[in-house]
Write a protein that holds these residues in place. Structure first.
Motif, short mmCIF file in Angstrom:
data_model
loop_
_atom_site.label_atom_id
_atom_site.label_comp_id
_atom_site.label_asym_id
_atom_site.label_seq_id
_atom_site.Cartn_x
_atom_site.Cartn_y
_atom_site.Cartn_z
N ASP A 96 56.02 -36.11 -73.47
CA ASP A 96 55.90 -37.18 -74.47
C ASP A 96 57.26 -37.61 -75.03
O ASP A 96 57.31 -38.39 -75.97
CB ASP A 96 54.93 -36.79 -75.60
CG ASP A 96 55.44 -35.61 -76.41
OD1 ASP A 96 56.64 -35.32 -76.31
OD2 ASP A 96 54.65 -35.00 -77.13
N GLY A 97 58.34 -37.12 -74.44
CA GLY A 97 59.66 -37.60 -74.84
C GLY A 97 60.27 -36.83 -76.00
O GLY A 97 61.41 -37.09 -76.38
N SER A 98 59.53 -35.88 -76.60
CA SER A 98 60.09 -35.13 -77.73
C SER A 98 61.30 -34.30 -77.32
O SER A 98 62.22 -34.12 -78.12
CB SER A 98 59.03 -34.19 -78.32
OG SER A 98 57.90 -34.90 -78.72
N ASP A 105 63.69 -34.99 -75.33
CA ASP A 105 64.92 -35.79 -75.41
C ASP A 105 65.50 -35.74 -76.82
O ASP A 105 66.71 -35.56 -77.00
CB ASP A 105 64.64 -37.25 -75.06
CG ASP A 105 64.46 -37.44 -73.56
OD1 ASP A 105 64.92 -36.55 -72.81
OD2 ASP A 105 63.88 -38.45 -73.16
N LEU A 106 64.60 -35.90 -77.80
CA LEU A 106 65.10 -35.94 -79.19
C LEU A 106 65.53 -34.56 -79.66
O LEU A 106 66.47 -34.44 -80.46
CB LEU A 106 64.03 -36.52 -80.11
CG LEU A 106 63.63 -37.97 -79.84
CD1 LEU A 106 62.85 -38.53 -81.00
CD2 LEU A 106 64.82 -38.85 -79.53
N ASP A 120 56.53 -31.08 -74.47
CA ASP A 120 57.54 -31.87 -75.18
C ASP A 120 58.25 -32.83 -74.24
O ASP A 120 58.68 -33.90 -74.64
CB ASP A 120 58.56 -30.94 -75.83
CG ASP A 120 58.09 -30.44 -77.17
OD1 ASP A 120 57.22 -31.10 -77.76
OD2 ASP A 120 58.58 -29.40 -77.62
N LYS A 140 53.20 -36.53 -81.01
CA LYS A 140 52.10 -35.71 -80.51
C LYS A 140 50.77 -36.35 -80.83
O LYS A 140 50.49 -36.67 -81.99
CB LYS A 140 52.16 -34.31 -81.14
CG LYS A 140 53.43 -33.55 -80.82
CD LYS A 140 53.42 -33.08 -79.40
CE LYS A 140 54.71 -32.37 -79.05
NZ LYS A 140 54.82 -32.12 -77.62
N ALA A 145 57.59 -39.87 -78.07
CA ALA A 145 58.03 -38.62 -78.70
C ALA A 145 57.17 -38.27 -79.91
O ALA A 145 57.67 -37.82 -80.93
CB ALA A 145 59.51 -38.68 -79.09
N LEU A 197 59.01 -43.28 -73.80
CA LEU A 197 58.00 -42.39 -74.36
C LEU A 197 58.16 -42.36 -75.88
O LEU A 197 59.26 -42.54 -76.39
CB LEU A 197 58.18 -40.99 -73.77
CG LEU A 197 58.05 -40.94 -72.25
CD1 LEU A 197 58.60 -39.64 -71.71
CD2 LEU A 197 56.61 -41.13 -71.85
#
Lengths: 221, 202
Positions: free
Chosen positions: A74-76, A78-79, A71, B85, B83, B81
């Motif tokens: 891929d920047g997830s 952060d969210l 996570d 998948k 975010a 990025l």
């Protein structure tokens, strides 16, 4: 919140999700043991529960490094942290742990009875070991989440997580194995260590995600 | 709705990147942050979003009401990025963020139409090109309602037509009373936007 659970389950069964790595490792270890120990069936059935537990513990630790790292990459992450006003971050972590456990660790528990046959265990012992694994392995995932959150920024943090987490999982291992023995060896109790194992899982279900959330919040850069 | 930053300072690895930056944005106002590489644009956006602790000063929203009491809860953050998948389809990705972020706005199909990805929603994200992935990530801004958009190089990888379409989306957001803070090197095509010029070692 369940959307996160569903997403992580989906990811774990898609290509590259790595849900089967743990099971295959588990299988490899258990299948190797009888060759190393030799054809002494009594010895195998005596050490069976302990071997199953140790192999399951190590297999649990295998996939943990990807719990938050995927996570983060891929920047997830952060969210997920950004939305912590709507979803308490510790609950988000708990949900990820549950998804990780369902996707990667539950298959181990399902495979354990089959592998118990390899160790010449009797049906009662196999059932008890599978039950203790079912109750005890979530605790390993919860502790592991804290380790994974601390090491989230390290590119090859897998081994570090194992080293960080292994000492903390020893109580789970001890009570898991002693409950498994208690079911077959008559004077030894089953219920007491089993209840302590369940208590450990409940306790760590709170402490692990809280610690992991704290580490994640301060680990963003 | 107001977004206010007072005397913000930011640091990376103990080095001060910027200090004493302040701005106040009313609704329907945009702020374009420009500056050379290393001036701290991304750091500023992350500090505003609350993803990095501020070295000094504070950021707050006023008039967000019950739904948006804090900057983090009122903000979309679009970083470098995406975010998303790569193993999941575009629809699954957007559907997840729509459900997780709450305050649902456009449906996934409508959002994909807005970024001209209609009909590609069933594909895994890994099959899309860089620019298409960026557009899918932009669609993420549309599926949940947030008054503040924090955009870090939002148009990186986009072609000319997509840049214009994205400018249109930002104008629409501003007309609806939203706030945009964007760090960029390229003109974004928003008229009347405030500008914040950052310099290295400010």
């Amino acid at each position: 919140m369940w959307s996160l659970f569903l997403r992580d389950i989906r990811l774990s069964i898609r290509a590259g999700g790595g849900a089967l790595i743990g099971v295959i490792f588990f299988l490899a270890v258990i299948v190797t043991i009888p060759f190393g120990v030799g054809p002494d069936l009594n010895l195998l059935s005596r050490i069976g529960p302990a071997i199953l537990w140790i192999a399951a513990l190590l297999a649990c630790l295998l996939g943990l490094d990807r719990l938050f790292q995927a996570d983060r990459e891929d920047g997830s992450l952060d969210l997920l942290v950004l939305n912590s006003d709507r979803h308490i971050l510790a609950l988000t972590v708990l949900m990820k742990c549950l998804a990780h456990w369902t996707g990667s660790v539950l298959p181990l528990v399902v495979a354990a009875p089959l592998l118990g046959l390899f160790m010449n265990m009797e049906p009662l012992g196999i059932g008890a070991t599978a039950l203790t694994l079912l109750i005890g392995t979530p605790a390993i995932t919860f502790i592991g989440a804290a380790g994974a959150a601390v090491a989230v920024a390290l590119p090859r943090g897998g081994l570090l997580i194992s080293v960080l987490v292994l000492p903390l999982t020893i109580p789970v291992l001890i009570f898991g194995v002693s409950a498994s023995y208690g079911a077959v060896a008559n004077p030894a109790p089953f219920l007491q260590p089993f209840l302590i194992l369940a208590a450990l899982t409940l306790f760590l279900a709170v402490l692990g995600p809280l610690a992991a959330a704290l580490a994640l919040r301060h680990g963003t850069d | 709705m107001r977004l206010i930053a007072e005397n913000l300072g930011g640091e990376r690895g103990g080095e001060t990147v910027f200090s004493n930056i302040g701005f106040a944005l009313e609704k329907s106002e945009a702020l374009i942050v420009t500056g050379p590489n290393g001036a701290g644009k991304s750091t500023l956006l992350r500090v505003v979003a609350g993803l990095l602790p501020a070295a000094g000063g504070k950021v707050l929203v006023e008039g967000g009401g019950e739904a948006f009491p804090t900057v983090a809860s009122a903000s979309h953050y679009l970083g470098h990025l995406n975010a998303m998948k790569t193993a999941l389809s575009v629809e699954e990705n957007l559907g997840f963020w729509r459900a997780f972020q709450g305050e649902p706005a456009l449906s996934v199909e409508e959002a994909l139409e807005k970024v001209a990805l209609g009909g590609l929603g069933h594909l895994p994200l890994g099959y899309l090109s860089t620019g298409q992935r960026r557009r899918a990530s932009i669609a993420k801004l549309l599926v949940s309602r947030r008054p503040v958009w924090l955009l870090d190089e939002p148009t990186a990888g986009l072609d000319k037509a997509s840049e214009e379409r994205f400018a249109g989306l930002m104008r629409g957001h501003l007309q609806d009373g939203g706030i945009v803070v964007a760090a960029t090197h390229l003109p974004l095509g928003i008229e009347g936007a405030k500008a914040l010029q950052m310099a290295v070692g400010l």
